[in-house]
Write an enzyme that holds these catalytic residues in place. Structure first.
Site, short mmCIF file in Angstrom:
data_model
loop_
_atom_site.label_atom_id
_atom_site.label_comp_id
_atom_site.label_asym_id
_atom_site.label_seq_id
_atom_site.Cartn_x
_atom_site.Cartn_y
_atom_site.Cartn_z
N GLY A 45 0.76 -0.81 -0.04
CA GLY A 45 0.07 0.05 0.25
C GLY A 45 0.95 1.07 -0.19
O GLY A 45 2.15 1.39 0.34
N GLN A 50 3.36 10.16 1.28
CA GLN A 50 4.62 9.35 1.45
C GLN A 50 5.87 9.39 0.38
O GLN A 50 6.66 8.54 -0.36
CB GLN A 50 4.12 7.67 1.31
CG GLN A 50 3.95 7.03 2.81
CD GLN A 50 3.27 5.71 2.56
OE1 GLN A 50 2.83 4.81 2.31
NE2 GLN A 50 4.70 4.93 3.39
N CYS A 101 5.69 -0.40 7.42
CA CYS A 101 5.03 0.86 6.09
C CYS A 101 6.02 1.40 5.14
O CYS A 101 7.62 1.16 5.82
CB CYS A 101 5.32 2.56 7.48
SG CYS A 101 4.64 3.11 6.24
N LEU A 102 6.72 1.41 4.22
CA LEU A 102 7.88 2.13 3.20
C LEU A 102 8.34 3.51 4.13
O LEU A 102 8.67 3.62 3.27
CB LEU A 102 7.47 1.76 1.91
CG LEU A 102 6.83 0.70 0.66
CD1 LEU A 102 6.09 1.46 -0.27
CD2 LEU A 102 7.38 0.15 0.65
N HIS A 143 -4.73 1.63 8.00
CA HIS A 143 -2.66 2.26 7.84
C HIS A 143 -2.96 2.92 6.96
O HIS A 143 -2.45 4.00 7.06
CB HIS A 143 -2.02 0.90 7.05
CG HIS A 143 -0.38 1.33 8.04
ND1 HIS A 143 0.33 0.95 8.56
CD2 HIS A 143 -0.08 2.16 6.15
CE1 HIS A 143 1.48 1.44 8.00
NE2 HIS A 143 1.60 2.12 6.91
N GLU A 144 -3.15 2.95 5.68
CA GLU A 144 -2.63 3.67 4.08
C GLU A 144 -4.21 5.55 4.92
O GLU A 144 -3.94 6.65 4.83
CB GLU A 144 -3.17 3.72 3.11
CG GLU A 144 -2.37 2.28 2.63
CD GLU A 144 -1.11 2.62 3.25
OE1 GLU A 144 -0.53 3.69 2.65
OE2 GLU A 144 0.02 1.37 3.29
N HIS A 147 -2.36 7.52 7.13
CA HIS A 147 -1.12 8.69 6.20
C HIS A 147 -2.14 9.44 6.32
O HIS A 147 -1.14 10.54 5.49
CB HIS A 147 -0.79 8.18 5.27
CG HIS A 147 0.12 6.57 5.30
ND1 HIS A 147 1.61 7.33 6.37
CD2 HIS A 147 0.11 5.59 5.41
CE1 HIS A 147 2.59 6.23 6.47
NE2 HIS A 147 2.20 5.15 5.99
CO CO Z 1 2.69 3.16 5.83
#
Ligand code: CO
Length: 174
Positions: A45, A50, A101-102, A143-144, A147
């Site tokens: 995701g 991000q 998480c990236l 989660h996304e 963000h």
């Molecule tokens: Co993330």
């Protein structure tokens, strides 16, 4: 085009993203580039912030083969493109899943989320949809969506675990 990922503790990750009003070619290009970036960086995701773009845009693509993160296991057609999402239902029941998480590469921890959520959102053309899930997708969506409000999963850690994480993160920063 593959973007650089904004990495913790970059303050841009705290920005509350803005609603998308225009569903044009620029948005479609952004979504296409976000998919490319997510695949190259081995994610499931990605939220627009991000890559430094503060719009309420996210993508999720749960791999068909859970051991693989690549274009074959995550075909573009399977990508959920989610614009301006709103959670309209959260189960009282909670579930724990391991998250990563990236923007916090290499760190994984069990996080508690609502076991089931219903989300209203728009697609790349502005058309409205509802999605409901009680599996890993529900976790990924929560989660996304965090963000988009400038929140990260490490903020959900217990005080001790957070302290440990910050210490380890500082070490690897050097
Ligand atoms: Co993330």
């Amino acid at each position: 085009m593959v973007y650089d990922i904004v990495v913790y503790p970059d303050r841009r990750l705290k920005i509350v993203s803005e609603e998308v009003m225009v569903f044009d070619d620029n948005l479609h290009m952004l979504l296409d580039n976000m998919y490319e970036t997510m695949i190259v960086k081995n994610g499931v995701g990605l939220a627009a912030i991000q890559i430094g773009i503060s719009k309420r845009v996210l993508i999720v693509n749960i791999p068909i083969d859970s051991d693989e993160n690549d274009a074959q296991s995550q075909p573009k057609d399977n990508t959920l493109e989610i614009i301006n999402p709103i959670i309209t239902y959260r189960s009282e029941e909670m579930k724990k899943f391991q998250e990563g998480c990236l923007s916090i590469p290499g760190f994984y921890e069990d996080i508690e989320r609502h076991a089931m959520v219903t989300i209203e959102y728009q697609d790349r053309y502005g058309k409205k949809f509802t999605i409901e899930d009680d599996e890993f997708l529900a976790v990924a969506l929560q989660h996304e969506m965090d963000h988009l409000d400038g929140k990260l999963f490490v903020e959900k850690l217990s005080y001790m675990k957070r302290k440990k994480f910050e210490k380890e993160w500082k070490k690897r920063d050097k």
